[in-house]
Design an enzyme around this catalytic site. Structure first.
Site, short mmCIF file in Angstrom:
data_model
loop_
_atom_site.label_atom_id
_atom_site.label_comp_id
_atom_site.label_asym_id
_atom_site.label_seq_id
_atom_site.Cartn_x
_atom_site.Cartn_y
_atom_site.Cartn_z
CG ASP A 29 -1.75 1.27 1.30
OD1 ASP A 29 -2.62 1.47 0.43
OD2 ASP A 29 -1.52 2.07 2.24
CD GLU A 118 -2.91 1.01 -3.19
OE1 GLU A 118 -4.05 1.25 -2.76
OE2 GLU A 118 -1.91 1.67 -2.89
CG ASP A 202 -1.09 3.94 5.70
OD1 ASP A 202 -1.99 4.33 4.93
OD2 ASP A 202 -0.28 4.70 6.25
#
Length: 280
Positions: A29, A118, A202
């Site tokens: 992340d 991501e 997170d």
């Protein structure tokens, strides 16, 4: 008399390096508060701090910028010295940002056999930030260099890289109970509205990215809406279940409006009849 010769030979780079944990997958992340939060399948969570080189040197840059503005004679010794100091700070920020990305990607390639990342839309991230300082932080993190750097290193080491769907809400789903997380837009801690547990934003997003898969992307899955079309012809056939979007042409400066209303529009036909009657 001296002669210097240089020869460039293109060779393929073959790396025998393999990750230390080939059967472990990791979810990454990326963020602004910390550069990356890594959650692996062994239950470990690693946090890479964000060096933020531009924000660190911002005070010095402003001081040097004021000194440069006072050098009113371009090309003078004082002007060149002040400009060289400002360029040195720029190079320092670039080198720190590049080194942090290399260290992060090297850590991922050396340790994990599968890495899930991501699909960030950095342009939308900059636009969604209201304050100028927030938009500067997005550019200062240098997140755009992470994916291509990881791609070529993973290809050499034989590490699988999986890109998570862009619209997967990793920061809005509680990993334990699949409830919705509530909180401020940039809050560090979020609260689940189902089990009322406070979690780290997170770390929770890293766990969701780690467990994401193509077959079951999560609670919120992007799917096409069912919009049935009216039957056509004599048979009572209907739509096959796909979504058909209406495409309208560009509106032009034509008086008839045919370019954007269509031929079968009642207003277009009425206008054509008036034009024909006037000409006759």
């Amino acid at each position: 008399m001296f002669v210097s010769c240089q020869v460039a030979v293109r060779t393929s780079i073959v790396s025998n390096q393999s990750p230390s944990k080939p059967n472990v997958r990791a979810g990454v992340d990326l963020g602004l508060r910390s550069l990356a939060t890594i959650a692996d399948s062994d239950g470990n969570i690693e946090v890479f701090p964000n060096p933020a080189p531009l924000r660190t040197t911002l005070t010095e840059r402003r001081r040097v910028g004021r000194a440069l503005s006072r050098r009113i004679i371009p090309g003078s010794n004082g002007y060149r010295r002040a400009k060289a100091k400002l360029a040195k700070l720029d190079r320092k920020s670039v080198y720190i940002r590049r080194e942090s990305i290399h260290q992060l990607t090297r850590y991922l390639v050396d340790n994990y056999g599968e890495v899930k990342i991501e699909d960030l839309n950095l342009a939308a991230m900059r636009q969604s930030m209201g304050r100028r300082a927030f938009r500067r932080s997005v550019s200062d993190a240098g997140l755009g260099a992470f994916r291509p750097t990881l791609a070529y290193k993973a290809k050499r080491a034989g590490v699988k890289v999986v890109v998570v769907d862009r619209f997967f809400p990793s920061s809005q789903i509680h990993h334990d109970c699949s409830g919705r997380l509530m909180g401020a837009k940039l809050a560090k801690r979020l609260t689940c509205e189902t089990c009322h547990v406070e979690v780290d934003r997170d770390a929770n997003a890293g766990l969701n990215i780690r467990d994401w898969s193509v077959t079951s992307p999560g609670l919120v899955e992007a799917s096409a809406l069912f919009v049935p079309r009216p039957s056509s012809g004599t048979d009572d056939s209907s739509d096959d279940g796909l979504t058909y979007h209406l495409v309208r042409g560009c509106k032009t400066s034509s008086n008839t409006g045919r370019a954007w209303r269509g031929k079968n529009d009642s207003r277009t036909s009425e206008h054509e009849n008036l034009v024909k009657g006037a000409s006759s």
